[in-house]
Design a protein around this motif. Structure first.
Motif, mmCIF file in Angstrom:
data_model
loop_
_atom_site.group_PDB
_atom_site.id
_atom_site.type_symbol
_atom_site.label_atom_id
_atom_site.label_comp_id
_atom_site.label_asym_id
_atom_site.label_seq_id
_atom_site.Cartn_x
_atom_site.Cartn_y
_atom_site.Cartn_z
ATOM 1 N N SER A 6 -3.110 -4.799 -7.117
ATOM 2 C CA SER A 6 -3.508 -5.188 -5.770
ATOM 3 C C SER A 6 -2.476 -6.115 -5.140
ATOM 4 O O SER A 6 -1.590 -6.639 -5.811
ATOM 5 N N ARG A 7 -2.631 -6.340 -3.848
ATOM 6 C CA ARG A 7 -1.681 -7.188 -3.130
ATOM 7 C C ARG A 7 -1.594 -8.587 -3.721
ATOM 8 O O ARG A 7 -0.530 -9.169 -3.798
ATOM 9 N N ARG A 8 -2.717 -9.110 -4.143
ATOM 10 C CA ARG A 8 -2.724 -10.465 -4.686
ATOM 11 C C ARG A 8 -2.505 -10.485 -6.189
ATOM 12 O O ARG A 8 -2.416 -11.562 -6.782
ATOM 13 N N GLY A 52 2.063 0.620 -1.256
ATOM 14 C CA GLY A 52 0.999 1.175 -0.428
ATOM 15 C C GLY A 52 0.107 0.103 0.142
ATOM 16 O O GLY A 52 0.292 -1.081 -0.130
ATOM 17 N N PRO A 53 -0.895 0.504 0.928
ATOM 18 C CA PRO A 53 -1.765 -0.463 1.604
ATOM 19 C C PRO A 53 -2.521 -1.355 0.627
ATOM 20 O O PRO A 53 -2.772 -2.531 0.911
ATOM 21 N N SER A 54 -2.882 -0.806 -0.538
ATOM 22 C CA SER A 54 -3.615 -1.568 -1.539
ATOM 23 C C SER A 54 -3.546 -0.830 -2.865
ATOM 24 O O SER A 54 -3.165 0.346 -2.917
ATOM 25 N N GLY A 55 -3.918 -1.510 -3.939
ATOM 26 C CA GLY A 55 -3.964 -0.836 -5.221
ATOM 27 C C GLY A 55 -4.992 0.277 -5.216
ATOM 28 O O GLY A 55 -4.772 1.355 -5.780
ATOM 29 N N PHE A 56 -6.112 0.045 -4.552
ATOM 30 C CA PHE A 56 -7.185 1.038 -4.445
ATOM 31 C C PHE A 56 -6.663 2.312 -3.786
ATOM 32 O O PHE A 56 -6.915 3.426 -4.249
ATOM 33 N N TYR A 89 1.727 -5.640 0.282
ATOM 34 C CA TYR A 89 1.563 -4.286 -0.250
ATOM 35 C C TYR A 89 0.987 -4.286 -1.662
ATOM 36 O O TYR A 89 1.346 -5.130 -2.491
ATOM 37 N N GLY A 90 0.099 -3.332 -1.876
ATOM 38 C CA GLY A 90 -0.215 -2.986 -3.249
ATOM 39 C C GLY A 90 0.983 -2.257 -3.821
ATOM 40 O O GLY A 90 1.730 -1.598 -3.090
ATOM 41 N N MET A 91 1.177 -2.375 -5.129
ATOM 42 C CA MET A 91 2.322 -1.734 -5.774
ATOM 43 C C MET A 91 1.828 -0.860 -6.915
ATOM 44 O O MET A 91 0.834 -1.183 -7.577
#
Length: 123
Positions: free
Chosen positions: A52-54, A99-103, A32-34
């Motif tokens: 982002s996730r990474r 969420g799905p990604s930071g974007f 997950y993006g946070m």
């Protein structure tokens, strides 16, 4: 079940700093993006920051860019928001989100929300 629990809010004078933390459980954190959002009295919830996730990319609203820093610790499944040079207009309830990604978090697309922690900045 998924839980996001914020901590670190409080009362601080203008120019001061606070560090918010969000502890998560029940989700595969690295997937997950946070992010962080905030809602001031009488206003809509607004995006503050996301990672982002990474952890390789961060996103900030113009109002906090240069003052706030978001970071994540995948080993602890936590995300933090370091807030410096606080202003009275930063007063709000701050929410952690996954969420799905930071974007996509930047576009208010979140899967999970915390209950919020209150930040008050006095002038």
């Amino acid at each position: 079940q998924v839980q996001l629990v914020e901590s670190g809010g409080g009362l601080v004078q203008a120019g001061g700093c606070l560090r918010l933390s969000c502890a998560t459980s029940g989700l595969t954190f690295s997937s997950y993006g946070m992010g962080w959002f905030r809602q001031a009295p009488g206003k809509e919830r607004e995006f503050v920051a996301a990672v982002s996730r990474r952890g390789s990319r961060t996103y900030y609203s113009d109002s906090v860019k240069g003052r706030f820093t978001i970071s994540r610790d995948d080993a602890k499944s936590t995300v933090s928001l370091q807030m410096n040079s606080l202003k009275p207009e930063d007063t709000a309830v701050y929410y952690c989100a996954a969420g799905p990604s930071g974007f996509e978090l930047e576009r208010h697309q979140a899967n999970y929300w915390g209950q919020g922690t209150e930040v008050t900045v006095s002038s």
